[in-house]
Design a protein around this motif. Sequence first.
Motif, PDB file in Angstrom:
ATOM      1  N   LEU A 138       0.820  -1.317   0.066  1.00 56.15           N
ATOM      2  CA  LEU A 138      -0.057  -0.025   0.059  1.00 56.15           C
ATOM      3  C   LEU A 138       0.896   1.179  -0.167  1.00 56.15           C
ATOM      4  O   LEU A 138       0.276   2.511  -0.052  1.00 56.15           O
ATOM      5  N   ASN A 139       2.068   1.088   0.164  1.00 53.34           N
ATOM      6  CA  ASN A 139       3.128   2.214   0.214  1.00 53.34           C
ATOM      7  C   ASN A 139       3.943   2.373  -1.156  1.00 53.34           C
ATOM      8  O   ASN A 139       4.685   2.975  -1.504  1.00 53.34           O
ATOM      9  N   SER A 140       3.497   1.549  -2.228  1.00 53.09           N
ATOM     10  CA  SER A 140       4.154   1.526  -3.367  1.00 53.09           C
ATOM     11  C   SER A 140       3.113   2.104  -4.715  1.00 53.09           C
ATOM     12  O   SER A 140       2.012   1.433  -4.889  1.00 53.09           O
ATOM     13  N   PRO A 141       3.261   3.262  -4.845  1.00 56.49           N
ATOM     14  CA  PRO A 141       2.227   4.043  -5.927  1.00 56.49           C
ATOM     15  C   PRO A 141       2.006   3.143  -7.394  1.00 56.49           C
ATOM     16  O   PRO A 141       0.786   2.923  -7.724  1.00 56.49           O
ATOM     17  N   GLU A 142       3.296   2.354  -7.797  1.00 55.45           N
ATOM     18  CA  GLU A 142       3.142   1.608  -8.849  1.00 55.45           C
ATOM     19  C   GLU A 142       2.176   0.363  -8.664  1.00 55.45           C
ATOM     20  O   GLU A 142       1.236   0.186  -9.474  1.00 55.45           O
ATOM     21  N   ILE A 143       2.099  -0.308  -7.577  1.00 57.31           N
ATOM     22  CA  ILE A 143       1.528  -1.628  -7.364  1.00 57.31           C
ATOM     23  C   ILE A 143       0.014  -1.000  -7.134  1.00 57.31           C
ATOM     24  O   ILE A 143      -0.873  -1.686  -7.613  1.00 57.31           O
ATOM     25  N   VAL A 144      -0.121  -0.080  -6.409  1.00 56.93           N
ATOM     26  CA  VAL A 144      -1.563   0.363  -6.161  1.00 56.93           C
ATOM     27  C   VAL A 144      -2.248   0.991  -7.196  1.00 56.93           C
ATOM     28  O   VAL A 144      -3.297   0.668  -7.681  1.00 56.93           O
ATOM     29  N   GLU A 145      -1.420   1.629  -8.295  1.00 51.70           N
ATOM     30  CA  GLU A 145      -2.135   1.683  -9.513  1.00 51.70           C
ATOM     31  C   GLU A 145      -2.543   0.834 -10.307  1.00 51.70           C
ATOM     32  O   GLU A 145      -3.371   0.654 -11.045  1.00 51.70           O
ATOM     33  N   ALA A 146      -1.519  -0.338 -10.492  1.00 51.78           N
ATOM     34  CA  ALA A 146      -1.608  -1.389 -11.299  1.00 51.78           C
ATOM     35  C   ALA A 146      -2.829  -2.130 -11.017  1.00 51.78           C
ATOM     36  O   ALA A 146      -3.341  -2.967 -11.769  1.00 51.78           O
ATOM     37  N   ALA A 147      -2.844  -2.655  -9.568  1.00 56.38           N
ATOM     38  CA  ALA A 147      -4.094  -3.446  -9.110  1.00 56.38           C
ATOM     39  C   ALA A 147      -5.292  -2.724  -8.651  1.00 56.38           C
ATOM     40  O   ALA A 147      -5.964  -3.295  -7.956  1.00 56.38           O
ATOM     41  N   HIS A 148      -5.426  -1.454  -8.909  1.00 52.34           N
ATOM     42  CA  HIS A 148      -6.786  -0.677  -8.449  1.00 52.34           C
ATOM     43  C   HIS A 148      -7.053  -0.714  -7.251  1.00 52.34           C
ATOM     44  O   HIS A 148      -7.978  -0.933  -6.808  1.00 52.34           O
ATOM     45  N   LEU A 149      -5.866  -0.639  -6.374  1.00 49.12           N
ATOM     46  CA  LEU A 149      -5.956  -0.326  -4.773  1.00 49.12           C
ATOM     47  C   LEU A 149      -6.042   1.147  -4.408  1.00 49.12           C
ATOM     48  O   LEU A 149      -6.265   1.754  -5.501  1.00 49.12           O
ATOM     49  N   LYS A 150      -6.011   1.465  -3.318  1.00 46.48           N
ATOM     50  CA  LYS A 150      -5.977   2.738  -2.776  1.00 46.48           C
ATOM     51  C   LYS A 150      -4.889   3.214  -1.710  1.00 46.48           C
ATOM     52  O   LYS A 150      -4.893   2.305  -0.754  1.00 46.48           O
TER      53      LYS A 150
END
Length: 569
Positions: free
Chosen positions: A525-537
């Motif tokens: 949750l503190n990785s903007p790249e993962i958050v964006e790719a996986a539609h997290l927040k």
Amino acid sequence: MENDIVISFEDFGFQYTAQAEPTLHNINLTIRRGEKVLIAGPSGCGKSTLAHCINGLIPNSYPGKATGKLTIGGKDALKLDLFGLSKMVGTVLQDSDGQFIGLTVAEDIAFALENDCIPTQELHEEVKRIAKLVDVEAVLHHAPHEISGGQKQRVGLGGVMVNEVDILLFDEPLANLDPATGKAAIALIDDIQKRTGCAVIIIEHRLEDVLYRPVDRVVVMGDGRILYDGDPDTMLCTDLLQRSGIREPLYVTALKYAGVTITREMRPSYLPELVLSEEQKLQVRSWFSAQPQPENTVSQEVLLEAKDLDFTYEGGHHALRGISASIHRGEMLSIVGTNGAGKSTFSKVVCGFEKAQKGSLTMGGIDLNTLSIKERADHIGYVMQNPNQMISKTQIFDEVALGLRNRGVSEEEIRPRVEETLKICGLYPFRNWPVSALSYGQKKRVTIASILVLRPEIILLDEPTAGQDLKHYTEIMDFLSQLNRQGVTVVLITHDMHLMLEYTPRAIVFNAGKVIADKSAAEVLNSPEIVEAAHLKETSLYHLSMACGIESAEEFTRRFIARDREVRK
């Protein structure tokens, strides 16, 4: 102005015919045209009953005795039929599937227009206009089962907007949506409200997520009464949410832990406009430095291992694309990702409901492909996302006891096991109730209880806390944690980022049928790249730590969660 009032409750009370006590007491509430109001409160507080009074289900579908006065659009609401009210109030249900009528998206939006005998050409133009307004133009000819949860919600909104209603009522709009889609839903509601000028009422447990866009007022309910009716900034300066069993925004809790006094002038209800002085930022940094670094203890013994799993549905949808993942014995793990990422399909393959075309799946060294669904069920329990797809008995007790009875367990042993599980899941008072009398969230707890009572070695839960207030969320998760400490491996498929952070040290992230990350929850949750790719927040703690000049948002998040866990214990 007086003529702007669209809803008015005056000393209103309501008691269901089947209940011994009133559900609503002395409700005084006024909602004006153009207002956006959030109604929050724990399960059983009366907010759903309040909604049913507004949309006409009370008294038209749920009979009872009303006292006081309720007017909708200046008319006595209790004397209006459902058809009349539907022209003024549009309701978007929590369960999107329960709102579909047409065989395609276009048919569903057109339903009310067809009932009004609108000419064909005009009808087609209106459907296109509404579809553009709620952004479903690309799926107009799709069947309901072919679109995502977020799209279903947009279609539901379109279906009620054709009447050009004055009031839009949303019943837990975020319950079944992934975090990014939830943000989009709140943004859409905000946009629709600004464009149409109608009154918007949102009933939701997830207060922080609703506050992604500003609201005019928050109404907090408890025991059938209004405890607070005012602006959200003033409310967050008090301890009302904690006392009422509602989770306050994480960044507000973090500020309080750091000793920061919350004031209305800080604009605490809207994170993008949160005002912090240099002294307050220093308080947060000092608190962070003083917190001990939490330990990470994860078992390394692999219990279940998937290697290169590949699965395609009959219709051609390639749901799993070479999935490799391991689940360790005795751990509590989250599987996260956008709707349609392959999370639920992976669970179905693990449980044997679907068979992968390629790859291997082993548990404790045993090839699961050699076991039948029944044999797998002795080791693996699965709780589906939609409770209506699991329930087969009329009575609650019988539903929870069903698996034990199918296994030939004696009635002497069944009763105490079922009753113990019902108590833990907060359902014991309803043990002799019919399932049909329960809310969606209560049905969810019944399905969890029906699997927990079997004591499986590993349990997979698809959105276990959707629709649950903080009290029941905590009860369920604490029970799952207790099971986990006793050696049961728990896998949570979830859209709830706080659940992932608080209860599961590790998270596997799915996207487009692939695993794109296998890291600690805080790292994810503190990785903007993962958050964006996986539609997290990104968690609001990320933004708070950045605003306060803390370099490691991940470490700030981990220390906050450890502190919060201690406080709540």
